[in-house]
Design a protein around this motif. Structure first.
Motif, PDB file in Angstrom:
ATOM      1  N   LYS A  88      75.681  10.174 140.051  1.00  0.00           N
ATOM      2  CA  LYS A  88      76.648   9.539 139.075  1.00  0.00           C
ATOM      3  C   LYS A  88      76.225   8.009 138.581  1.00  0.00           C
ATOM      4  O   LYS A  88      76.101   7.789 137.235  1.00  0.00           O
ATOM      5  CB  LYS A  88      78.114   9.560 139.307  1.00  0.00           C
ATOM      6  CG  LYS A  88      78.681  11.129 139.402  1.00  0.00           C
ATOM      7  CD  LYS A  88      80.133  11.006 139.510  1.00  0.00           C
ATOM      8  CE  LYS A  88      80.819  12.364 139.453  1.00  0.00           C
ATOM      9  NZ  LYS A  88      81.971  12.437 139.894  1.00  0.00           N
ATOM     10  N   ASN A  89      76.020   7.289 139.363  1.00  0.00           N
ATOM     11  CA  ASN A  89      75.681   5.921 139.086  1.00  0.00           C
ATOM     12  C   ASN A  89      74.323   5.657 138.591  1.00  0.00           C
ATOM     13  O   ASN A  89      74.140   5.143 137.564  1.00  0.00           O
ATOM     14  CB  ASN A  89      75.807   5.068 140.452  1.00  0.00           C
ATOM     15  CG  ASN A  89      77.265   4.736 140.839  1.00  0.00           C
ATOM     16  OD1 ASN A  89      78.157   4.945 140.061  1.00  0.00           O
ATOM     17  ND2 ASN A  89      77.509   4.982 142.055  1.00  0.00           N
ATOM     18  N   THR A  90      73.473   6.516 139.008  1.00  0.00           N
ATOM     19  CA  THR A  90      71.914   6.428 138.577  1.00  0.00           C
ATOM     20  C   THR A  90      71.847   6.969 137.286  1.00  0.00           C
ATOM     21  O   THR A  90      70.947   6.457 136.533  1.00  0.00           O
ATOM     22  CB  THR A  90      71.019   7.473 139.585  1.00  0.00           C
ATOM     23  OG1 THR A  90      71.144   6.741 141.055  1.00  0.00           O
ATOM     24  CG2 THR A  90      69.489   7.050 139.176  1.00  0.00           C
ATOM     25  N   HIS A  91      72.669   8.025 136.774  1.00  0.00           N
ATOM     26  CA  HIS A  91      72.358   8.372 135.484  1.00  0.00           C
ATOM     27  C   HIS A  91      73.317   8.106 134.242  1.00  0.00           C
ATOM     28  O   HIS A  91      73.284   8.639 133.316  1.00  0.00           O
ATOM     29  CB  HIS A  91      72.131  10.060 135.631  1.00  0.00           C
ATOM     30  CG  HIS A  91      70.848  10.191 136.341  1.00  0.00           C
ATOM     31  ND1 HIS A  91      69.670  10.042 136.036  1.00  0.00           N
ATOM     32  CD2 HIS A  91      70.707  10.762 137.582  1.00  0.00           C
ATOM     33  CE1 HIS A  91      68.623  10.452 136.864  1.00  0.00           C
ATOM     34  NE2 HIS A  91      69.357  10.987 137.831  1.00  0.00           N
ATOM     35  N   LYS A  92      74.253   7.347 134.823  1.00  0.00           N
ATOM     36  CA  LYS A  92      75.130   6.909 133.734  1.00  0.00           C
ATOM     37  C   LYS A  92      74.482   5.915 132.828  1.00  0.00           C
ATOM     38  O   LYS A  92      73.682   5.381 133.113  1.00  0.00           O
ATOM     39  CB  LYS A  92      76.607   6.421 134.240  1.00  0.00           C
ATOM     40  CG  LYS A  92      76.289   5.022 135.027  1.00  0.00           C
ATOM     41  CD  LYS A  92      77.694   4.621 135.590  1.00  0.00           C
ATOM     42  CE  LYS A  92      77.509   3.024 135.869  1.00  0.00           C
ATOM     43  NZ  LYS A  92      78.732   2.502 136.619  1.00  0.00           N
ATOM     44  N   HIS A  93      74.892   5.765 131.572  1.00  0.00           N
ATOM     45  CA  HIS A  93      74.286   4.792 130.624  1.00  0.00           C
ATOM     46  C   HIS A  93      74.533   3.609 131.253  1.00  0.00           C
ATOM     47  O   HIS A  93      75.627   3.068 131.830  1.00  0.00           O
ATOM     48  CB  HIS A  93      75.382   4.829 129.467  1.00  0.00           C
ATOM     49  CG  HIS A  93      75.095   6.136 128.509  1.00  0.00           C
ATOM     50  ND1 HIS A  93      73.966   7.052 128.723  1.00  0.00           N
ATOM     51  CD2 HIS A  93      76.074   7.043 128.331  1.00  0.00           C
ATOM     52  CE1 HIS A  93      74.116   8.087 127.939  1.00  0.00           C
ATOM     53  NE2 HIS A  93      75.305   8.193 127.679  1.00  0.00           N
ATOM     54  N   VAL A  94      73.734   2.589 130.884  1.00  0.00           N
ATOM     55  CA  VAL A  94      73.776   1.117 131.575  1.00  0.00           C
ATOM     56  C   VAL A  94      74.860   0.500 131.023  1.00  0.00           C
ATOM     57  O   VAL A  94      75.279   0.733 129.828  1.00  0.00           O
ATOM     58  CB  VAL A  94      72.177   0.608 131.196  1.00  0.00           C
ATOM     59  CG1 VAL A  94      70.998   1.256 131.839  1.00  0.00           C
ATOM     60  CG2 VAL A  94      72.115   0.640 129.677  1.00  0.00           C
ATOM     61  N   ARG A 131      68.909   1.695 135.617  1.00  0.00           N
ATOM     62  CA  ARG A 131      69.890   2.434 136.310  1.00  0.00           C
ATOM     63  C   ARG A 131      69.631   2.570 137.802  1.00  0.00           C
ATOM     64  O   ARG A 131      70.587   2.584 138.765  1.00  0.00           O
ATOM     65  CB  ARG A 131      69.931   3.892 135.612  1.00  0.00           C
ATOM     66  CG  ARG A 131      70.512   3.914 134.235  1.00  0.00           C
ATOM     67  CD  ARG A 131      70.323   5.265 133.763  1.00  0.00           C
ATOM     68  NE  ARG A 131      70.316   5.259 132.312  1.00  0.00           N
ATOM     69  CZ  ARG A 131      69.772   6.403 131.659  1.00  0.00           C
ATOM     70  NH1 ARG A 131      69.553   7.394 132.284  1.00  0.00           N
ATOM     71  NH2 ARG A 131      69.745   6.049 130.121  1.00  0.00           N
ATOM     72  N   TYR A 132      68.471   2.867 138.322  1.00  0.00           N
ATOM     73  CA  TYR A 132      67.927   2.940 139.516  1.00  0.00           C
ATOM     74  C   TYR A 132      68.459   1.719 140.298  1.00  0.00           C
ATOM     75  O   TYR A 132      69.053   1.670 141.421  1.00  0.00           O
ATOM     76  CB  TYR A 132      66.688   3.357 139.859  1.00  0.00           C
ATOM     77  CG  TYR A 132      66.001   3.526 141.150  1.00  0.00           C
ATOM     78  CD1 TYR A 132      66.274   4.567 141.830  1.00  0.00           C
ATOM     79  CD2 TYR A 132      65.479   2.336 141.902  1.00  0.00           C
ATOM     80  CE1 TYR A 132      65.820   4.823 143.082  1.00  0.00           C
ATOM     81  CE2 TYR A 132      65.087   2.680 143.270  1.00  0.00           C
ATOM     82  CZ  TYR A 132      65.237   3.829 143.830  1.00  0.00           C
ATOM     83  OH  TYR A 132      64.881   3.683 145.070  1.00  0.00           O
ATOM     84  N   ILE A 133      67.896   0.543 139.712  1.00  0.00           N
ATOM     85  CA  ILE A 133      68.104  -0.713 140.733  1.00  0.00           C
ATOM     86  C   ILE A 133      69.689  -1.195 140.616  1.00  0.00           C
ATOM     87  O   ILE A 133      70.015  -1.682 141.762  1.00  0.00           O
ATOM     88  CB  ILE A 133      67.456  -1.896 139.877  1.00  0.00           C
ATOM     89  CG1 ILE A 133      65.874  -1.564 139.307  1.00  0.00           C
ATOM     90  CG2 ILE A 133      67.766  -3.166 140.135  1.00  0.00           C
ATOM     91  CD1 ILE A 133      65.062  -1.518 141.053  1.00  0.00           C
ATOM     92  N   MET A 140      65.976  -7.060 140.312  1.00  0.00           N
ATOM     93  CA  MET A 140      65.396  -6.461 139.296  1.00  0.00           C
ATOM     94  C   MET A 140      63.751  -6.395 139.236  1.00  0.00           C
ATOM     95  O   MET A 140      63.158  -5.819 138.993  1.00  0.00           O
ATOM     96  CB  MET A 140      65.927  -6.862 138.074  1.00  0.00           C
ATOM     97  CG  MET A 140      65.610  -5.974 136.556  1.00  0.00           C
ATOM     98  SD  MET A 140      66.170  -4.387 136.330  1.00  0.00           S
ATOM     99  CE  MET A 140      68.002  -4.578 136.446  1.00  0.00           C
ATOM    100  N   PHE A 141      63.282  -7.805 139.416  1.00  0.00           N
ATOM    101  CA  PHE A 141      62.173  -8.225 139.356  1.00  0.00           C
ATOM    102  C   PHE A 141      61.482  -8.368 140.762  1.00  0.00           C
ATOM    103  O   PHE A 141      61.294  -9.831 141.302  1.00  0.00           O
ATOM    104  CB  PHE A 141      62.223  -9.341 138.547  1.00  0.00           C
ATOM    105  CG  PHE A 141      62.596  -9.350 137.131  1.00  0.00           C
ATOM    106  CD1 PHE A 141      61.992  -8.491 136.417  1.00  0.00           C
ATOM    107  CD2 PHE A 141      63.751  -9.761 136.737  1.00  0.00           C
ATOM    108  CE1 PHE A 141      62.588  -8.351 134.880  1.00  0.00           C
ATOM    109  CE2 PHE A 141      64.329  -9.629 135.489  1.00  0.00           C
ATOM    110  CZ  PHE A 141      63.510  -8.810 134.495  1.00  0.00           C
ATOM    111  N   SER A 142      61.283  -7.492 141.447  1.00  0.00           N
ATOM    112  CA  SER A 142      60.464  -7.621 142.765  1.00  0.00           C
ATOM    113  C   SER A 142      59.596  -6.397 143.219  1.00  0.00           C
ATOM    114  O   SER A 142      59.901  -5.547 142.412  1.00  0.00           O
ATOM    115  CB  SER A 142      61.634  -7.928 143.807  1.00  0.00           C
ATOM    116  OG  SER A 142      62.201  -6.541 144.168  1.00  0.00           O
ATOM    117  N   SER A 145      61.570  -3.415 144.756  1.00  0.00           N
ATOM    118  CA  SER A 145      62.183  -2.683 143.908  1.00  0.00           C
ATOM    119  C   SER A 145      61.288  -1.691 143.138  1.00  0.00           C
ATOM    120  O   SER A 145      61.716  -0.551 142.958  1.00  0.00           O
ATOM    121  CB  SER A 145      62.983  -3.648 142.768  1.00  0.00           C
ATOM    122  OG  SER A 145      63.838  -4.307 143.522  1.00  0.00           O
ATOM    123  N   ILE A 146      60.326  -1.922 142.600  1.00  0.00           N
ATOM    124  CA  ILE A 146      59.203  -1.126 141.954  1.00  0.00           C
ATOM    125  C   ILE A 146      58.746  -0.090 142.814  1.00  0.00           C
ATOM    126  O   ILE A 146      58.520   1.084 142.344  1.00  0.00           O
ATOM    127  CB  ILE A 146      58.221  -1.831 141.230  1.00  0.00           C
ATOM    128  CG1 ILE A 146      59.051  -3.033 140.282  1.00  0.00           C
ATOM    129  CG2 ILE A 146      57.330  -0.818 140.609  1.00  0.00           C
ATOM    130  CD1 ILE A 146      57.841  -3.966 139.857  1.00  0.00           C
TER     131      ILE A 146
END
Length: 372
Positions: A88-94, A131-133, A140-142, A145-146
């Protein structure tokens, strides 16, 4: 931005792909352009039979517009229990903050004059990344994470190498937008398998065109083969781009935003004149139903039907016609440099792949088994 959700439903005892959206006449009319789309009065949704091919068809058809498409319900999440738990969290709108950020990111790419398809693809994969992050509560920038996104979202889900590279390209652009250099994070790209292009031989091309009875369809497929065009290039052609006197087709803004000329076959020119007399196009050469341009999705369906009618079992696509054009030119003795120009390749290395497909030289080699 208009939002559409694709999901899997059971209807009339069969699995179907449901297209969910709030009432919108523009979306409804665009969906009606697909032959296999139907309306369910009981479930109040548009739907089509559930299959891998139809998932691709409906997605590509909707992607022609600048709409947000949520197809998370059609992806296999079972391979990764952590994603399933946070589905639910991953795919909800940002969140609004990131929606604004993505909108600015989209405008930034448009200002750099990236193609509409590239902008849509990069914005979409970046939205998945964000959404995944957020769901995993990561930086976000590491590089970590990628790497986790790459493994959880792509590798475990068994997505293709091409899609993986698209994701990396999209995230790279997003990092660049935020003045971060992705190369500093040492992200390894997967190697693409070096596959040879599929080619139809002369007889198969001839059969395909013979069984294509509709004049517009025959003209389009003939143009794709006789000029070696990409699908988007053929659909973007305008009446003024055809030079009957010089026997040339002017392709404007092809891949890499390059203009070039290709061949206008004398035999095809006669077919094209018949088509233009019958359909009388004014701007774009191929006009769709209620749209200024014909749909690539519709032409893919046309090709599929006519391949079946011609008894051709090869899994050919519209791009196969371009591959066939290049291979047949090479087999007829055309210099590789001319083929490169006609196809609009930046590097001769790209065109060299057709030397591996061409059978002209191979047929002249004497097989030692024949000496036994």
């Amino acid at each position: 931005m208009k939002k559409i959700k694709l999901s899997k439903i059971l209807h009339r005892g069969q699995d179907q792909i449901a297209v969910n959206f709030g009432y919108d006449d523009e979306i409804r009319k665009h969906l009606r352009l697909l032959d296999q789309i139907k309306w369910s009065q009981t479930q109040k949704v548009f739907y089509l039979p559930y299959s891998t091919e139809n998932k691709r068809t409906i997605y590509n058809h909707l992607r022609q517009k600048d709409w947000f498409i949520d197809y998370s319900a059609l992806t296999d999440q079972d391979a990764d229990p952590t994603i399933a738990k946070n589905k639910k969290n991953t795919h909800k709108h940002v969140p609004p903050k990131f929606e604004d950020d993505l909108a600015r990111f989209r405008r930034w790419m448009q200002q750099k004059r990236l193609s509409d398809n590239t902008v849509n693809t990069y914005a979409e994969v970046t939205a998945f990344y964000i959404r995944y992050i957020l769901a995993k509560n990561l930086n976000m920038f590491s590089s970590k994470s990628i790497e986790r996104f790459n493994y959880d979202f792509i590798v475990r889900s068994k997505k293709s190498i091409s899609y993986q590279n698209q994701c990396i390209n999209g995230i790279k652009k997003y990092f660049e937008f935020h003045n971060k250099n992705l190369e500093d994070y040492d992200i390894q790209r997967p190697r693409k398998p070096k596959k040879l292009p599929l080619v139809l031989d002369f007889e198969e091309i001839k059969k395909l065109l013979q069984v294509t009875e509709n004049l517009k369809h025959k003209t389009f497929l003939s143009l794709m083969y006789s000029a070696g065009l990409r699908v988007g290039e053929a659909l973007a052609l305008k009446v003024v781009d055809i030079d009957f006197e010089r026997g040339l087709v002017h392709i404007k803004g092809g891949k890499g935003k390059k203009d070039r000329y290709s061949l206008l076959s004398k035999k095809f020119a006669m077919l094209l004149r018949d088509y233009m007399d019958a359909y009388k196009p004014q701007d774009y050469l191929f006009v769709g139903q209620g749209a200024p341009q014909y749909s690539a999705v519709s032409m893919r369906q046309v090709l599929k039907r006519n391949l079946r009618k011609a008894g051709i079992r090869k899994p050919a696509t519209l791009h196969t016609l371009r591959h066939s054009f290049a291979t047949h030119l090479l087999e007829n003795g055309t210099d590789l440099r001319y083929i490169q120009e006609l196809l609009g390749h930046n590097s001769p290395k790209t065109t060299m792949i057709y030397t591996h497909v061409s059978t002209g030289s191979l047929r002249r080699i004497k097989n030692p088994f024949d000496e036994l």
